[in-house]
Design a protein around this motif. Structure first.
Motif, PDB file in Angstrom:
ATOM      1  N   LEU A 119     -25.607  30.794  -6.486  1.00 32.34           N
ATOM      2  CA  LEU A 119     -26.309  29.893  -7.396  1.00 32.34           C
ATOM      3  C   LEU A 119     -27.226  28.958  -6.607  1.00 32.34           C
ATOM      4  CD1 LEU A 119     -26.802  28.615 -10.195  1.00 32.34           C
ATOM      5  CD2 LEU A 119     -24.771  27.189  -9.790  1.00 32.34           C
ATOM      6  N   ALA A 120     -26.730  28.454  -5.475  1.00 32.02           N
ATOM      7  CA  ALA A 120     -27.548  27.567  -4.645  1.00 32.02           C
ATOM      8  C   ALA A 120     -28.777  28.293  -4.115  1.00 32.02           C
ATOM      9  CB  ALA A 120     -26.714  27.026  -3.484  1.00 32.02           C
ATOM     10  N   LEU A 121     -28.602  29.545  -3.674  1.00 33.21           N
ATOM     11  CA  LEU A 121     -29.748  30.310  -3.182  1.00 33.21           C
ATOM     12  C   LEU A 121     -30.760  30.560  -4.289  1.00 33.21           C
ATOM     13  CD1 LEU A 121     -28.066  32.993  -0.870  1.00 33.21           C
ATOM     14  CD2 LEU A 121     -29.224  30.871  -0.208  1.00 33.21           C
ATOM     15  N   THR A 122     -30.264  30.820  -5.491  1.00 30.32           N
ATOM     16  CA  THR A 122     -31.159  31.062  -6.623  1.00 30.32           C
ATOM     17  C   THR A 122     -31.943  29.800  -6.974  1.00 30.32           C
ATOM     18  OG1 THR A 122     -29.592  32.699  -7.486  1.00 30.32           O
ATOM     19  CG2 THR A 122     -31.272  31.892  -8.998  1.00 30.32           C
ATOM     20  N   GLY A 141     -36.408  23.170  -2.207  1.00 32.75           N
ATOM     21  CA  GLY A 141     -36.020  21.782  -1.993  1.00 32.75           C
ATOM     22  C   GLY A 141     -35.112  21.233  -3.071  1.00 32.75           C
ATOM     23  N   SER A 142     -34.589  22.098  -3.923  1.00 31.25           N
ATOM     24  CA  SER A 142     -33.737  21.677  -5.036  1.00 31.25           C
ATOM     25  C   SER A 142     -32.577  20.799  -4.561  1.00 31.25           C
ATOM     26  CB  SER A 142     -33.173  22.917  -5.749  1.00 31.25           C
ATOM     27  OG  SER A 142     -32.104  22.569  -6.603  1.00 31.25           O
ATOM     28  N   PRO A 143     -32.480  19.567  -5.057  1.00 25.23           N
ATOM     29  CA  PRO A 143     -31.353  18.708  -4.679  1.00 25.23           C
ATOM     30  C   PRO A 143     -30.010  19.316  -5.081  1.00 25.23           C
ATOM     31  CG  PRO A 143     -33.096  17.418  -5.699  1.00 25.23           C
ATOM     32  CD  PRO A 143     -33.440  18.854  -5.919  1.00 25.23           C
ATOM     33  N   ALA A 144     -29.980  19.993  -6.228  1.00 25.50           N
ATOM     34  CA  ALA A 144     -28.730  20.609  -6.683  1.00 25.50           C
ATOM     35  C   ALA A 144     -28.274  21.680  -5.707  1.00 25.50           C
ATOM     36  CB  ALA A 144     -28.920  21.202  -8.077  1.00 25.50           C
ATOM     37  N   ALA A 145     -29.218  22.475  -5.198  1.00 28.12           N
ATOM     38  CA  ALA A 145     -28.868  23.522  -4.236  1.00 28.12           C
ATOM     39  C   ALA A 145     -28.318  22.917  -2.958  1.00 28.12           C
ATOM     40  CB  ALA A 145     -30.095  24.379  -3.941  1.00 28.12           C
ATOM     41  N   GLN A 146     -28.953  21.857  -2.475  1.00 32.72           N
ATOM     42  CA  GLN A 146     -28.489  21.222  -1.248  1.00 32.72           C
ATOM     43  C   GLN A 146     -27.105  20.615  -1.421  1.00 32.72           C
ATOM     44  OE1 GLN A 146     -30.236  21.751   1.536  1.00 32.72           O
ATOM     45  NE2 GLN A 146     -31.526  22.935   0.138  1.00 32.72           N
ATOM     46  N   THR A 147     -26.860  20.053  -2.598  1.00 31.70           N
ATOM     47  CA  THR A 147     -25.536  19.465  -2.861  1.00 31.70           C
ATOM     48  C   THR A 147     -24.456  20.537  -2.873  1.00 31.70           C
ATOM     49  OG1 THR A 147     -26.491  17.647  -4.148  1.00 31.70           O
ATOM     50  CG2 THR A 147     -24.166  18.154  -4.520  1.00 31.70           C
ATOM     51  N   ILE A 148     -24.758  21.669  -3.517  1.00 34.55           N
ATOM     52  CA  ILE A 148     -23.778  22.761  -3.579  1.00 34.55           C
ATOM     53  C   ILE A 148     -23.455  23.260  -2.176  1.00 34.55           C
ATOM     54  CG2 ILE A 148     -23.410  25.144  -4.330  1.00 34.55           C
ATOM     55  CD1 ILE A 148     -25.091  24.484  -6.819  1.00 34.55           C
ATOM     56  N   LEU A 149     -24.469  23.487  -1.346  1.00 38.49           N
ATOM     57  CA  LEU A 149     -24.244  24.002  -0.004  1.00 38.49           C
ATOM     58  C   LEU A 149     -23.486  22.987   0.856  1.00 38.49           C
ATOM     59  CD1 LEU A 149     -27.661  25.759   0.691  1.00 38.49           C
ATOM     60  CD2 LEU A 149     -25.480  26.827   0.098  1.00 38.49           C
ATOM     61  N   SER A 150     -23.803  21.713   0.692  1.00 36.37           N
ATOM     62  CA  SER A 150     -23.076  20.676   1.435  1.00 36.37           C
ATOM     63  C   SER A 150     -21.606  20.643   1.022  1.00 36.37           C
ATOM     64  CB  SER A 150     -23.710  19.310   1.201  1.00 36.37           C
ATOM     65  OG  SER A 150     -25.014  19.250   1.739  1.00 36.37           O
ATOM     66  N   ASP A 151     -21.366  20.750  -0.277  1.00 33.19           N
ATOM     67  CA  ASP A 151     -19.985  20.751  -0.772  1.00 33.19           C
ATOM     68  C   ASP A 151     -19.213  21.960  -0.251  1.00 33.19           C
ATOM     69  OD1 ASP A 151     -20.503  18.424  -2.128  1.00 33.19           O
ATOM     70  OD2 ASP A 151     -20.738  19.370  -4.099  1.00 33.19           O
ATOM     71  N   LEU A 152     -19.869  23.113  -0.236  1.00 31.16           N
ATOM     72  CA  LEU A 152     -19.201  24.317   0.273  1.00 31.16           C
ATOM     73  C   LEU A 152     -18.834  24.150   1.744  1.00 31.16           C
ATOM     74  CD1 LEU A 152     -21.350  27.123  -1.390  1.00 31.16           C
ATOM     75  CD2 LEU A 152     -18.918  26.688  -1.789  1.00 31.16           C
ATOM     76  N   ALA A 197     -25.042  32.470   2.582  1.00 35.96           N
ATOM     77  CA  ALA A 197     -25.862  31.393   2.019  1.00 35.96           C
ATOM     78  C   ALA A 197     -26.059  30.248   3.012  1.00 35.96           C
ATOM     79  CB  ALA A 197     -25.211  30.872   0.737  1.00 35.96           C
ATOM     80  N   LEU A 198     -24.980  29.807   3.659  1.00 37.13           N
ATOM     81  CA  LEU A 198     -25.076  28.680   4.585  1.00 37.13           C
ATOM     82  C   LEU A 198     -25.959  29.022   5.780  1.00 37.13           C
ATOM     83  CD1 LEU A 198     -21.405  27.320   4.625  1.00 37.13           C
ATOM     84  CD2 LEU A 198     -23.377  26.398   3.396  1.00 37.13           C
ATOM     85  N   ALA A 199     -25.960  30.295   6.200  1.00 32.79           N
ATOM     86  CA  ALA A 199     -26.766  30.693   7.355  1.00 32.79           C
ATOM     87  C   ALA A 199     -28.254  30.551   7.083  1.00 32.79           C
ATOM     88  CB  ALA A 199     -26.437  32.123   7.747  1.00 32.79           C
ATOM     89  N   GLN A 200     -28.641  30.602   5.831  1.00 33.20           N
ATOM     90  CA  GLN A 200     -30.053  30.452   5.491  1.00 33.20           C
ATOM     91  C   GLN A 200     -30.479  28.987   5.499  1.00 33.20           C
ATOM     92  OE1 GLN A 200     -31.443  33.037   2.249  1.00 33.20           O
ATOM     93  NE2 GLN A 200     -29.462  34.096   2.366  1.00 33.20           N
ATOM     94  N   ARG A 201     -29.486  28.109   5.556  1.00 30.34           N
ATOM     95  CA  ARG A 201     -29.777  26.672   5.645  1.00 30.34           C
ATOM     96  C   ARG A 201     -29.739  26.197   7.089  1.00 30.34           C
ATOM     97  NH1 ARG A 201     -25.797  21.839   3.528  1.00 30.34           N
ATOM     98  NH2 ARG A 201     -27.271  20.106   3.749  1.00 30.34           N
ATOM     99  N   ASP A 202     -28.668  26.554   7.833  1.00 32.61           N
ATOM    100  CA  ASP A 202     -28.515  26.121   9.223  1.00 32.61           C
ATOM    101  C   ASP A 202     -27.694  27.160   9.970  1.00 32.61           C
ATOM    102  OD1 ASP A 202     -28.312  24.819  11.606  1.00 32.61           O
ATOM    103  OD2 ASP A 202     -27.034  23.185  10.897  1.00 32.61           O
TER     104      ASP A 202
END
Length: 211
Positions: free
Chosen positions: A42-45, A52-63, A105-110
């Motif tokens: 969902l975060a990737l979508t 830059g979706s704040p919701a996506a960043q929040t989901i990935l941070s929570d995970l 998913a996380l690998a696509q962020r960092d």
């Protein structure tokens, strides 16, 4: 399990440029009921449809904060209530595939995050005797996760020598980043009565050298 599957469907539609952002944002309102793998997709979508979706960043941070750490590494588990167990069963997921999707998913962020190093150690430690992960579905997600991490971490040169004779070299970065480098030495070049020294070296730079 229906909400988890809906997250997967939106992820696939987004990959083909056919997703509906309002529908995805509506599903995000049920994020707390999704399994970890579905939240990751969902975060990737969301990020794909709204960079830059704040919701996506929040989901990935929570995970990232919810990872379970053990002696074998970090992983993500399903809720142990009946709904969580049913979600895993109906969508063919296990702890391994669940964790692999989150890593993907996380690998696509960092991709260089320390958490991912722990998660990779967990995934690699739980291969079966044949080097796979139980089912073809779980194996596919694990390979995608591993590839995503390797793709995002690599900026160094490497070489190998046997008994001080060069046998291989390469670059972890650029177009050759995911190209394996192999070396073969005739048995006649090995010392039959003395130890044979294999030396693998790499230059400074981001990423890990896998061998």
């Amino acid at each position: 399990w229906q909400l988890d599957r809906l997250a997967f469907q939106h992820f696939v539609l987004a990959a083909y440029g056919a997703a509906d952002l309002p529908a995805v944002e509506a599903l995000a309102g049920f994020e707390h009921r999704l399994s970890p793998w579905a939240r990751a997709l969902l975060a990737l979508t969301l990020e794909d449809l709204s960079p830059g979706s704040p919701a996506a960043q929040t989901i990935l941070s929570d995970l990232g904060a919810e990872a379970m750490r053990t002696a074998t590494g970090a992983h993500w588990e399903f809720s142990q209530d009946p709904e969580g167990r049913l979600a895993a069963l109906w969508n063919m997921h296990t702890t391994l595939s669940n964790s692999a999707v989150v890593v993907y998913a996380l690998a696509q962020r960092d991709p260089g995050a320390p958490l991912l190093a722990e998660a990779l150690r967990y995934l690699m430690a739980h291969r079966d005797a044949h080097g796979w992960w139980g089912t073809t579905y779980t194996t596919a997600w694990n390979l995608m996760a591993l590839t995503e991490v390797v793709r995002g971490t690599g900026d160094f040169s490497f070489s190998a020598s046997l008994n001080k004779n060069p046998i291989a070299e390469g670059q972890a970065g650029g177009p050759e980043q995911l190209t394996p480098v192999t070396a073969q030495v005739p048995i006649q070049r090995l010392y039959p009565d003395y130890p044979n020294a294999l030396l693998i070296e790499r230059s400074p730079g981001q990423g890990r050298l896998y061998y």
